[in-house]
Design a protein around this motif. Sequence first.
Motif, PDB file in Angstrom:
ATOM      1  N   CYS A  25       0.841  -1.195   0.000  1.00 20.18           N
ATOM      2  CA  CYS A  25       0.000   0.000   0.000  1.00 20.18           C
ATOM      3  C   CYS A  25       0.876   1.246   0.000  1.00 20.18           C
ATOM      4  N   TYR A  26       0.312   2.322  -0.564  1.00 27.81           N
ATOM      5  CA  TYR A  26       0.994   3.623  -0.603  1.00 27.81           C
ATOM      6  C   TYR A  26       0.087   4.608   0.105  1.00 27.81           C
ATOM      7  N   VAL A  27       0.620   5.303   1.098  1.00 28.71           N
ATOM      8  CA  VAL A  27      -0.233   6.143   1.939  1.00 28.71           C
ATOM      9  C   VAL A  27      -0.053   7.629   1.634  1.00 28.71           C
ATOM     10  N   TYR A  33       6.886  13.880   0.025  1.00 28.25           N
ATOM     11  CA  TYR A  33       6.679  12.439  -0.163  1.00 28.25           C
ATOM     12  C   TYR A  33       7.977  11.881  -0.748  1.00 28.25           C
ATOM     13  N   THR A  76       9.218   8.824  -0.821  1.00 31.16           N
ATOM     14  CA  THR A  76       9.034   7.622  -1.643  1.00 31.16           C
ATOM     15  C   THR A  76       8.036   7.941  -2.737  1.00 31.16           C
ATOM     16  N   PHE A  98       5.454   7.221  -5.898  1.00 32.47           N
ATOM     17  CA  PHE A  98       4.474   6.187  -6.221  1.00 32.47           C
ATOM     18  C   PHE A  98       4.961   5.320  -7.381  1.00 32.47           C
ATOM     19  N   THR A 116       3.678   1.084 -11.030  1.00 31.38           N
ATOM     20  CA  THR A 116       3.891   1.226  -9.600  1.00 31.38           C
ATOM     21  C   THR A 116       4.029  -0.145  -8.959  1.00 31.38           C
ATOM     22  N   TYR A 157       2.857  -0.507  -5.973  1.00 29.00           N
ATOM     23  CA  TYR A 157       1.816  -0.473  -4.954  1.00 29.00           C
ATOM     24  C   TYR A 157       0.470  -0.848  -5.553  1.00 29.00           C
ATOM     25  N   VAL A 213      -3.814   2.335  -2.840  1.00 32.48           N
ATOM     26  CA  VAL A 213      -3.517   3.664  -2.328  1.00 32.48           C
ATOM     27  C   VAL A 213      -4.413   3.893  -1.125  1.00 32.48           C
ATOM     28  N   CYS A 249      -5.183   6.200   6.826  1.00 33.55           N
ATOM     29  CA  CYS A 249      -3.930   6.852   6.425  1.00 33.55           C
ATOM     30  C   CYS A 249      -3.038   7.082   7.642  1.00 33.55           C
ATOM     31  N   ARG A 270       1.354   2.431   6.814  1.00 37.17           N
ATOM     32  CA  ARG A 270       2.541   3.117   6.292  1.00 37.17           C
ATOM     33  C   ARG A 270       2.804   2.632   4.891  1.00 37.17           C
ATOM     34  N   THR A 271       3.362   3.502   4.071  1.00 42.02           N
ATOM     35  CA  THR A 271       3.730   3.094   2.716  1.00 42.02           C
ATOM     36  C   THR A 271       4.658   1.885   2.789  1.00 42.02           C
TER      37      THR A 271
END
Lengths: 518, 256
Positions: B83-85, B126, B128, B130, B138, B140, B143, B199, B203-204
């Motif tokens: 996941c990407y936060v 950000y 990191t 995406f 990506t 991830y 999202v 969120c 964490r990403t």
Amino acid sequence: MASSSSFLAPSSTSILHSKKDVGLSALTSTSSISSQRCQKTGFRRICCSVAAPQQSQRQPSTTGSVKTAMTMTEKILARASEKPYLTPGDNVWVNVDILMTHDVCGPGSIGIFKREFGEDAKVWDREKLVIIPDHYIFTSDERANRNVDILRDFCQEQNIKYFYDIKDLSNFKANPDYKGVCHVALAQEGHCRPGEVLLGTDSHTCTAGAFGQFATGIGNTDAGFVLGTGKLLLKVPPTLRFVMDGEMPSYLLAKDLILQIIGEITMAGATYKAMEFVGTTVESLNMEERMTLCNMVVEAGGKNGVVPADSTTYKYLEDKTSVPYQPVYSDQQARFLSEYRFDVSKLEPLVAKPHSPDNRALARECKDVKIDRVYIGSCTGGKTEDFMAAAKVFLASGKKVKVPTFLVPATQKVWMDLYSIPVPGAGGKTCSQIFEEAGCDTPASPSCGACLGGPKDTYARLNEPQASFHAFVCVSTTNRNFPGRMGHKEGQIYLASPYTAAASALTGYVTDPREFLQ
Amino acid sequence: MAFTTTTPQNLTTFTTSSHKPKLPFSPSHSLTFPTHPNQTLTSRAISTAISTSTRIHSLFTPRATSSPSSSTTAAETTFHGLCYVVGDNIDTDQIIPAEYLTLVPSKPDEYEKLGTYALIGLPSSYATRFVEPGESKTKYTVVIAGANFGCGSSREHAPVALGASGAAAVVAESYARIFFRNSVATGEVYPLESEGRLCEECRTGDVVTIELKESKLINHTTGKEYALKSIGDAGPVIEAGGIFAYARKTGMIPSH
């Protein structure tokens, strides 16, 4: 569940009075309602210490054929979906009167239309589609230019009646059909009419609500669907009512009113809701000011904005459209989710600070913010009235601007107005003359310009941060100030009215226009 | 009446392509895993699952350019991967900056390009990214966002860019309406709403699984589970496979 007695309240001229009556009888017959439902179905009047009591959801069947009150948004959608009555939350197939698209979303919408309906499919009505190239026009970006070509090919193939084409990019005046910014062009060309449903592949399509119609932005896929069928599935929004009363102070513009509202309810305060603007102040606004008001409805998350049509509307439309229209108005007993009241005489010029349209602040409290440039343009702040307002401030000052001041008229017509209409009190001078004397940049070719950044060679785009301790600070009459909105991610955009933008240009700092206008 | 109204009959005159319909949320979207999702995945199993998820995304032709959608029965869908936060009020300019809007989503090569630029507008805070610089997809799958995700423009390029990049779903605290609508209409990303602020919980880089049928998200990295909100009115449209499929299913436009 439903309480039919709650709708037999005695009629009265005051919404609050009737709501109170309704609420009392509802309380006796309904059981406890969760606060969650109260939020959705109750009526809240802000700026009042006593909240009106809750109401439960009404089922039409319990009252037989009694027609129930609707807001004007509900009425427009009811008529467009051929239903006698609609309630917020209903999902209905709506007949579309006008579909607008432009160079950014048109090609994608056309692609989907052809994919879903076939390469040889024809649009549902060649007269109800209005195609307006306006976003990335005066650029050497090949894909941007190609996208206008795609629109042209499609319009030729489909024999589309309203295509405001441009071929000669070096001289916009050499293109007689070209208009410019779609939302302003729609109004100027008479495509906005009370009571109708207008959809566009652009979030600021809500601008047209100024004409008392339902207007909202949609994406390519929805537009592709409308192209083939002339219909779309829409959910009926509940309405937030904004009552603005009082004489508009000489230093305020509609932009200040909408910034006030967005700051009040926040960027998601109107999500999925309609915003209805009424009151003596609203009635005193001309059409372009009403357009500014409705334009930024989407910045509060709003689905659509509406201003009831009146003599100002009819006068504006007189020479622009011969298509008959039928205005609608909210019923006396219509239910609103909330009502907000403003005494405009108490309001002051505002800005929206970086990086959000709801980051509201008084212009006078930002007077220490040094700026690098001013941008006057876009559907929000690039109409004739917007430039007249800016000119008024420059005229009152008589001085020159201290920072680069970019002027981008929304349409060809606006551009021509700048060069032909005398500014009141200027001894016959036009806007363009006043701008020249103030040292502004020459009014540019009409388009969306740098409002949304665009290709790198777009006029007035924020491309590099200032080589000093702060990033580019721009005071702009546009509608959004998210990071990177006008180009560079570090650009700092202060949204403001044309008065405030002009005042700021003159001082080199964010400036309350009362410095010059009182 | 100020306008003419069309009757459903008129709509049946439109011809449709005879291509085999491609469905965004067809059963083949469900992924099989080496282990039961509720168990903590070993790192090897995780990498297998991730590569499986990436491979499955690339197996499908881009949704925006595929042949016409059509109706189907509801699918059991599971999303699994990293996941990407992101935070609140991520607007469409951050999801896909305006300079990339010259790309036309219905053109296959431009669709792919859009994916490369997904979320490229996020500020430099950000760290990191995406989509890694130089990459076209990506890593991830999901999202995770705060409130008002997708606010701003109506540009359909936004959900398209996310979908083209390989993301399968967004789980946000809330959505801006046009973005939500576009996600549903295109089928590019599944727009889910969380109960509460995921969120702040994730964490990403966390490994997550979304069980659509059970309306829950499992964070394997933290071991916690979260309830997701029901999809609501958009459910029938998503289940049908987008607005066109729904319209065909309900007889609004002719089927193939």
